[in-house]
Design an enzyme around this catalytic site. Structure first.
Site, short mmCIF file in Angstrom:
data_model
loop_
_atom_site.label_atom_id
_atom_site.label_comp_id
_atom_site.label_asym_id
_atom_site.label_seq_id
_atom_site.Cartn_x
_atom_site.Cartn_y
_atom_site.Cartn_z
N LEU A 1 0.84 -1.20 0.00
CA LEU A 1 0.00 0.00 0.00
C LEU A 1 0.87 1.25 0.00
CD1 LEU A 1 -2.98 1.03 0.27
CD2 LEU A 1 -2.50 1.27 2.71
N HIS A 2 0.66 2.07 -1.00
CA HIS A 2 1.46 3.30 -1.07
C HIS A 2 0.60 4.48 -1.47
CE1 HIS A 2 1.69 1.25 -5.00
NE2 HIS A 2 1.80 2.46 -5.56
#
Length: 721
Positions: free
Chosen positions: A616-617
């Site tokens: 997740l970014h």
DNA sequence: GTTCTAGAAC
DNA sequence: GTTCTAGAAC
């Protein structure tokens, strides 16, 4: 050019006889502007003055200021003006359009949009040209000018635009203007089909639909019946041609309506939603190619959500009926949705003010709406609706493309308001049903009237797109299948039609994703940032921050979650709210750091609905998109379509619903390329990139809401200018 | 995510 | 001939 160009003859003793007009010619050298003027002036009984910049200086080239001065003098003298200069871009036309205010006249444009080759060959061949543009240099000049061509739109302040693509069209326009006596006026709107001479982009073509506008006798005299004209439309149209990012021609007739009686009149929302959906279902197939859009200004609107789910259950065609979050008075400018008709939740006296939608619509429309309404009726009974054509002088018309307002009065359940039904829902439901029926019937009537007299029928080419060569191509053969429509809550668009099931409406979807070996880099860095000290710029307990190695803008950071198993948004739930807030705060901190270094930057923080890289970014990206790494449509759309989920909205959704919405449909990647500021469409990435370097228009209203954009306050003001 | 490249579009 | 897109491979 199949247009209804019937000249409107004023009645005897009618005011404003001998009202001059300004006609701005728009066309490249060699397009025939001077010839047009000559022919009109030869046959017309109306006094005309040709204002030609090439000759205005005692037979030699003069200045724009001289042209304006002569125009002003001539208008005062009661003479109509033909502005004979290229006027190819909006800026060039603006000063002449301003004559509208200073002299209370209508300003028209006649676009001589003839093939470039023809203009060039005429320019090259001619001798003795007044502007000394002839011979070899003409070709280069014409080409250069056509590159910058920006076709006129009604919202520039024009009352009427006539497009001419060939000699026949030009002759027709000459006939039209030549036949104008001193007291005649022409209907307002857009006339003439525009055809492209550049590449047609399928994605854009999907947006091209048609809409009609009312006629107008003069700037202050709206005629009572709607008529036959098409209005310029920039976002939603089925069929039109695209050039240099300026899309023209109309969109489908669309009625935007608020939920009636559920606000101030306190009608039960659950019951109201049932009635809306049932009445829509009844009418949706009676409105031709028209669309119905339920609008509410608030995010998380209960009525929208109820109606949406009920409409889905009833399988109502989402291309014909959908919901929209936005200000009903700014649907075009604020959300890119063009609705030629809006409904007003009126009061029984049909008076302005009072708050809510009624006040907002009257405020936005200006005094014209009140005047036009009073001509029609003095009051309204609950359950009834009445159509009021909007004069083109109203800002709602000129800025939003709204041609009609339908006042509708619903039942009142609020004891503090007149005619309270005291919770009698037997009558209340009946009256509300009547109100919607009457509203939709009024809209259907507008659609029928316009269809009957429309200049541009789609019947022969419905569901098809027109190629440059004029051939109709069945779009089923094309790869682009999504009909991207309108804004829905968090994004500028949602996808209509069947795409909805897999995109905007999707919650989560499959949690597992196959990540390629090349997609593991972020995961590796997040797990072992100490091994990647050259890549990361900050290591915290929960997140690491790094510069995107292929930045798509001047500044492009990634704030990566360090939790194992948190690959993408689909894995996120309520328990991850703290990490999402941390990611957001860290992103904001870095954005503010960059803003100190460069005050002109604007940042947006968000997630890709379906990222390519595992872990997740959060993207922290400046909105200039000035980067050599931004190369293709997917790059652009991944940051400028609903595929990009603003961090603030993701956090809000998780707080309220426990899951974020994922707009991960591939269709978003195929959307046409639109400027993130002015929303103009562009045929390819290079053209888009050259446009965004110069576009300084404000960001769309929806992006300016809810802190989606981070920018310095002074810049914010500048953007708003 | 990028690079490469065929072939479509211009 | 050049520009541009989009799919395959990684």
């Amino acid at each position: 050019m199949e247009v209804d160009d019937e000249i409107i003859k004023p009645k005897e003793n009618e005011e404003d006889i001998r009202k001059p007009i300004v006609v701005i010619l728009v066309g490249a050298p060699g397009s025939g502007k001077s010839t047009f003027c000559d022919h009109v002036m030869q046959v017309s009984t109306r006094p005309w003055v040709r204002v030609c910049q090439d000759t205005i200086g005692n037979g030699k080239a003069g200045t724009k200021a001289q042209c304006l001065a002569i125009s002003s003098i001539s208008l005062k003298d009661g003479k109509s003006i033909l502005i004979d200069r290229c006027n190819l871009d909006k800026e060039q036309r603006a000063d002449f359009i301003r004559l509208k205010e200073s002299h209370q006249v209508d300003v028209h444009a006649v676009v001589l949009d003839l093939p470039a080759k023809l203009c060039i060959s005429r320019s090259v061949k001619r001798t003795g040209h007044e502007g000394n543009l002839q011979g070899g240099k003409a070709a280069a000049v014409v080409n250069r000018m056509l590159q910058k061509k920006e076709l006129p739109k009604l919202n520039e302040g024009l009352t009427r635009i006539t497009f001419c693509q060939n000699e026949n069209d030009v002759q027709e326009a000459i006939n039209t203007y030549g036949a104008l006596s001193s007291s005649d006026v022409l209907p307002s709107g857009i006339f003439g089909e525009k055809k492209t001479d550049t590449k047609v982009q399928l994605g854009i073509m999907k947006f091209l639909k048609r809409v009609d506008a009312p006629s107008k006798v003069s700037s202050d005299k709206a005629i009572p019946e709607p008529s036959n004209v098409a209005i310029n439309e920039n976002h939603h149209a089925n069929e039109c041609q695209e050039k240099s990012g300026t899309c023209t021609l109309g969109g489908v007739p669309t009625l935007a309506f608020p939920s009636i009686s559920t606000a101030d009149f306190q009608f039960n929302i659950e019951k109201a939603s049932e009635i809306i959906v049932e009445t829509v279902e009844e009418f949706v197939n009676k409105i031709g190619n028209g669309r119905l859009v339920l609008v509410d200004i608030s995010h998380g609107s209960k009525i929208l959500s109820l109606v949406k789910s009920k409409a889905a259950i009833k399988n109502i065609d989402p291309t014909k009926f959908f919901t929209f979050v936005g200000d009903i008075t700014k649907l075009h400018s604020g959300g890119g949705l063009h609705c030629n008709v809006i409904a007003n939740a009126a009061n029984w006296r049909l008076k302005p003010g009072g708050g809510g939608v009624n006040a907002a619509i009257y405020d936005a429309a200006g005094p014209d709406l009140d005047i036009a309404t009073k001509k029609r009726a003095g009051s309204l009974t609950p359950g009834k609706a009445i159509t009021v054509p909007l004069p083109s002088t109203s800002p709602l018309f000129s800025e939003q493309g709204v041609t009609h307002v339908i006042h509708v009065l619903g039942p009142n359940m609020n004891p503090k308001r007149p005619n309270c039904l005291k919770d009698d829902y037997n009558i209340g439901c009946k009256v509300l049903r009547e109100a919607y029926s009457s509203l939709f019937e009024n809209f259907a009537s507008i659609v029928r009237t316009q269809k009957k007299s429309s200049y541009y029928e789609l019947s022969n080419c419905d569901q098809k797109v027109r190629r440059e060569d004029g051939a109709c191509v069945n779009e089923k053969n094309k790869k682009f299948k999504g009909s991207i429509e309108v804004s829905e809550s968090n994004n500028l668009y949602s996808v209509d039609g069947k795409q909805n099931a897999t995109s905007s409406g999707k919650k989560g979807g499959s949690l597992n994703k196959d990540w390629g070996s090349w997609a593991q880099a972020l995961h590796k860095i997040a797990m072992h940032p100490e091994k990647h000290k050259n890549d990361v710029i900050e290591i915290l307990d929960d997140v690491v921050v790094l510069n995107d190695i292929y930045p798509k803008a001047q500044k492009h950071l990634l704030v990566v979650a360090r939790a194992e198993g948190l690959d993408w948004l689909a894995n996120v739930s309520q328990e991850h709210l703290p990490i999402l807030k941390t990611m957001h705060d860290v992103g904001v901190k870095w954005a503010r750091t960059f803003l100190k270094e460069n005050q002109s930057l604007v940042f947006r923080l968000g997630y890709h609905s379906a990222p390519s890289m595992r872990q997740l970014h959060l993207h922290v990206i400046s909105q200039d998109f000035d980067s050599k790494h931004l190369k293709n449509k997917k790059h652009w759309n991944s940051f400028n379509s609903p595929f990009f989920r603003d961090s603030v909205n993701v956090i809000q959704e998780i707080s309220e619903e426990g899951k974020p919405t994922l707009n991960d449909d591939e269709k978003f990647m195929s959307m046409e390329l639109r400027c993130n500021r002015c929303r103009s469409a562009h045929p390819n990435i290079p053209r888009l990139k050259s446009h965004i370097t110069i576009c300084k228009l404000p960001f769309p209203a929806n992006l300016l809401q809810n802190d989606r954009l981070l920018q310095n306050a002074p810049d914010k003001d500048a953007n708003a200018c």
